[in-house]
Scaffold this motif. Sequence first.
Motif, mmCIF file in Angstrom:
data_model
loop_
_atom_site.group_PDB
_atom_site.id
_atom_site.type_symbol
_atom_site.label_atom_id
_atom_site.label_comp_id
_atom_site.label_asym_id
_atom_site.label_seq_id
_atom_site.Cartn_x
_atom_site.Cartn_y
_atom_site.Cartn_z
ATOM 1 N N GLN A 196 -34.005 -33.504 -12.266
ATOM 2 C CA GLN A 196 -35.102 -34.474 -12.115
ATOM 3 C C GLN A 196 -36.466 -33.797 -12.177
ATOM 4 O OE1 GLN A 196 -34.633 -37.196 -8.800
ATOM 5 N NE2 GLN A 196 -32.425 -37.156 -9.087
ATOM 6 N N GLN A 197 -36.474 -32.493 -12.433
ATOM 7 C CA GLN A 197 -37.736 -31.752 -12.455
ATOM 8 C C GLN A 197 -38.221 -31.405 -13.860
ATOM 9 O OE1 GLN A 197 -38.309 -28.429 -9.786
ATOM 10 N NE2 GLN A 197 -36.436 -28.934 -8.727
ATOM 11 N N PHE A 198 -37.284 -30.980 -14.708
ATOM 12 C CA PHE A 198 -37.718 -30.569 -16.066
ATOM 13 C C PHE A 198 -36.591 -30.788 -17.072
ATOM 14 C CE2 PHE A 198 -37.804 -26.853 -13.075
ATOM 15 C CZ PHE A 198 -36.459 -26.515 -13.155
ATOM 16 N N ALA A 199 -36.994 -30.943 -18.341
ATOM 17 C CA ALA A 199 -36.010 -31.208 -19.393
ATOM 18 C C ALA A 199 -35.587 -29.933 -20.117
ATOM 19 C CB ALA A 199 -36.593 -32.214 -20.397
ATOM 20 N N VAL A 200 -36.303 -28.825 -19.872
ATOM 21 C CA VAL A 200 -35.893 -27.538 -20.454
ATOM 22 C C VAL A 200 -35.818 -26.522 -19.328
ATOM 23 C CG1 VAL A 200 -36.941 -27.888 -22.732
ATOM 24 C CG2 VAL A 200 -38.281 -26.796 -20.913
ATOM 25 N N ASP A 201 -35.048 -25.483 -19.542
ATOM 26 C CA ASP A 201 -35.036 -24.394 -18.569
ATOM 27 C C ASP A 201 -36.443 -23.780 -18.579
ATOM 28 O OD1 ASP A 201 -34.835 -21.903 -17.301
ATOM 29 O OD2 ASP A 201 -32.722 -21.735 -17.830
ATOM 30 N N PRO A 202 -37.119 -23.718 -17.430
ATOM 31 C CA PRO A 202 -38.521 -23.286 -17.439
ATOM 32 C C PRO A 202 -38.739 -21.856 -17.959
ATOM 33 C CG PRO A 202 -37.734 -23.623 -15.187
ATOM 34 C CD PRO A 202 -36.683 -24.139 -16.092
ATOM 35 N N VAL A 203 -37.682 -21.050 -18.018
ATOM 36 C CA VAL A 203 -37.869 -19.691 -18.546
ATOM 37 C C VAL A 203 -38.283 -19.749 -20.009
ATOM 38 C CG1 VAL A 203 -35.502 -19.191 -19.333
ATOM 39 C CG2 VAL A 203 -36.912 -17.346 -18.399
ATOM 40 N N GLU A 204 -37.877 -20.838 -20.697
ATOM 41 C CA GLU A 204 -38.219 -20.986 -22.117
ATOM 42 C C GLU A 204 -39.715 -21.182 -22.317
ATOM 43 O OE1 GLU A 204 -35.822 -23.996 -23.958
ATOM 44 O OE2 GLU A 204 -34.015 -23.233 -22.957
ATOM 45 N N ARG A 205 -40.398 -21.589 -21.273
ATOM 46 C CA ARG A 205 -41.825 -21.860 -21.408
ATOM 47 C C ARG A 205 -42.627 -20.582 -21.641
ATOM 48 N NH1 ARG A 205 -42.065 -26.209 -16.500
ATOM 49 N NH2 ARG A 205 -41.207 -27.962 -17.661
ATOM 50 N N ALA A 206 -42.086 -19.442 -21.245
ATOM 51 C CA ALA A 206 -42.816 -18.186 -21.444
ATOM 52 C C ALA A 206 -43.137 -17.988 -22.922
ATOM 53 C CB ALA A 206 -42.011 -17.010 -20.903
ATOM 54 N N ALA A 207 -42.142 -18.277 -23.774
ATOM 55 C CA ALA A 207 -42.337 -18.080 -25.223
ATOM 56 C C ALA A 207 -43.501 -18.929 -25.724
ATOM 57 C CB ALA A 207 -41.059 -18.443 -25.964
ATOM 58 N N ALA A 208 -43.655 -20.117 -25.129
ATOM 59 C CA ALA A 208 -44.748 -21.001 -25.554
ATOM 60 C C ALA A 208 -46.111 -20.404 -25.235
ATOM 61 C CB ALA A 208 -44.597 -22.365 -24.882
ATOM 62 N N TYR A 209 -46.150 -19.505 -24.274
ATOM 63 C CA TYR A 209 -47.422 -18.869 -23.903
ATOM 64 C C TYR A 209 -47.522 -17.450 -24.442
ATOM 65 C CZ TYR A 209 -48.090 -22.973 -21.090
ATOM 66 O OH TYR A 209 -48.248 -24.273 -20.707
ATOM 67 N N GLY A 210 -46.544 -17.052 -25.252
ATOM 68 C CA GLY A 210 -46.662 -15.789 -25.985
ATOM 69 C C GLY A 210 -46.177 -14.557 -25.266
ATOM 70 N N PHE A 211 -45.286 -14.715 -24.294
ATOM 71 C CA PHE A 211 -44.730 -13.511 -23.660
ATOM 72 C C PHE A 211 -43.271 -13.753 -23.267
ATOM 73 C CE2 PHE A 211 -47.197 -15.796 -20.382
ATOM 74 C CZ PHE A 211 -46.311 -15.871 -19.316
ATOM 75 N N PRO A 212 -42.541 -12.692 -22.968
ATOM 76 C CA PRO A 212 -41.111 -12.860 -22.707
ATOM 77 C C PRO A 212 -40.776 -13.519 -21.379
ATOM 78 C CG PRO A 212 -41.687 -10.510 -22.904
ATOM 79 C CD PRO A 212 -42.958 -11.280 -22.964
ATOM 80 N N GLY A 213 -39.684 -14.261 -21.392
ATOM 81 C CA GLY A 213 -39.113 -14.816 -20.173
ATOM 82 C C GLY A 213 -37.686 -14.310 -20.082
ATOM 83 N N VAL A 214 -37.296 -13.838 -18.926
ATOM 84 C CA VAL A 214 -35.953 -13.299 -18.780
ATOM 85 C C VAL A 214 -35.269 -13.945 -17.588
ATOM 86 C CG1 VAL A 214 -37.038 -11.287 -17.712
ATOM 87 C CG2 VAL A 214 -34.656 -11.147 -18.267
ATOM 88 N N THR A 215 -34.024 -14.355 -17.786
ATOM 89 C CA THR A 215 -33.256 -14.970 -16.704
ATOM 90 C C THR A 215 -32.394 -13.902 -16.039
ATOM 91 O OG1 THR A 215 -33.210 -17.038 -17.904
ATOM 92 C CG2 THR A 215 -31.614 -16.798 -16.128
ATOM 93 N N VAL A 216 -32.439 -13.883 -14.714
ATOM 94 C CA VAL A 216 -31.732 -12.841 -13.972
ATOM 95 C C VAL A 216 -30.898 -13.496 -12.872
ATOM 96 C CG1 VAL A 216 -32.034 -10.723 -12.609
ATOM 97 C CG2 VAL A 216 -33.703 -11.305 -14.360
#
Length: 344
Positions: A196-216
């Motif tokens: 109920q909070q978001f439609a994508v995994d928020p880690v993917e948003r990093a790419a939209a801002y031009g830097f890496p996102g890593v899930t740990v």
Amino acid sequence: MATTSAQAAEGAEFLSPEDRVELLRYMLLMRGIEERAMNLYRQGKVPGSFYDGYGQEAVSVGPAFAMAAEDRLCILHRDLGAHLVRGVTPARIFGQYMGRAGGVTGGRDGNVHFGDWRLGCVGMVSMLPDMMLVATGMAMAFRIRGEKRVALTWFGDGSTSRGDFHEAMNWAGVQRLPVIFVLENNQYAYSTPLEQQFAVDPVERAAAYGFPGVTVDGNDPEAMFEATRQARERAVSGEGPTLIEAVTMRMHGHAAHDDMKYVPKEQLEEWRRKDPIDRQVARVRELGVDVDALRAEVQAQIDAGTEEALAMPMPDPSTVMDGLFAEEANELEDGLAPWSGWRR
Ligand SMILES: Cc1ncc(C[n+]2csc(CCOP(=O)(O)OP(=O)(O)O)c2C)c(N)n1
């Protein structure tokens, strides 16, 4: 998700056996302090409510342990372990929870809103996630002054739906700032589940801002350490920010007053089996360490800290104006406080 075992194995190359025991010690200390504080709250000795990070110990200890003395940490209310790694003593923490003069804020702010700047901890800002902007601003200052330092902040999954999250991510990306964002994805924002909070995994948003996102795996302190160590390397070498999504579970209610009836029992059971402390205990036992002795040592520290804090006076009302304005200080020139992280 990148596999925990791979991330932890990489981290293990940088961690000495003593470091691995230290990670466990800080997690045990965090859990023990919070359990004691909850009892003090139930006895009416902690005013307000009480917030803890039960089950999330690896999310605060692993990243804090990977940072350097000159770095700065904006620490959330669920991340007590980070204060401990930076050298805040149990007595000062209990004093803080009980509003005593010897607490970190000298009885001036609510129990989880504190940060000793001398130890590199920024006082927690309650409006979420404003500390992302504070960390981004500090990283900008480090860049302007030509200092090789990094700012790191933690924030919850609920925070990622706020404008502040996007503003901080955008500016950090545009400026390639030395900042690390640790998103603690603990499955709920108060009672609101992820779907109920978001439609994508928020880690993917990093790419939209031009830097890496890593899930740990956020329940693995060594994997969290390694992801942060790598992010810090990127930051100090001018490669910019990293978003680290720590997947974990808030094992207690939002605060002491919340019985979390909205969380299915099976979900809690599943996460209980992934307890971060149990995991590190198993590793440390393999190193031949006497974990029972370590637990006893930690418990003695907690008992002593509780006694010390209970004996602290309440703040003197005549000091109420002290510390309202910033005092001239340059912590780099004044000398860094000793502390006990990995880069000690
Ligand atoms: C701007 C703002 N709105 C509301 C709150 C009240 N509030 C405090 S914690 C919280 C839930 C936060 O959820 P999340 O970010 O997922 O962190 P968690 O509590 O799960 O660790 C809310 C709504 C706040 N502190 N700041």
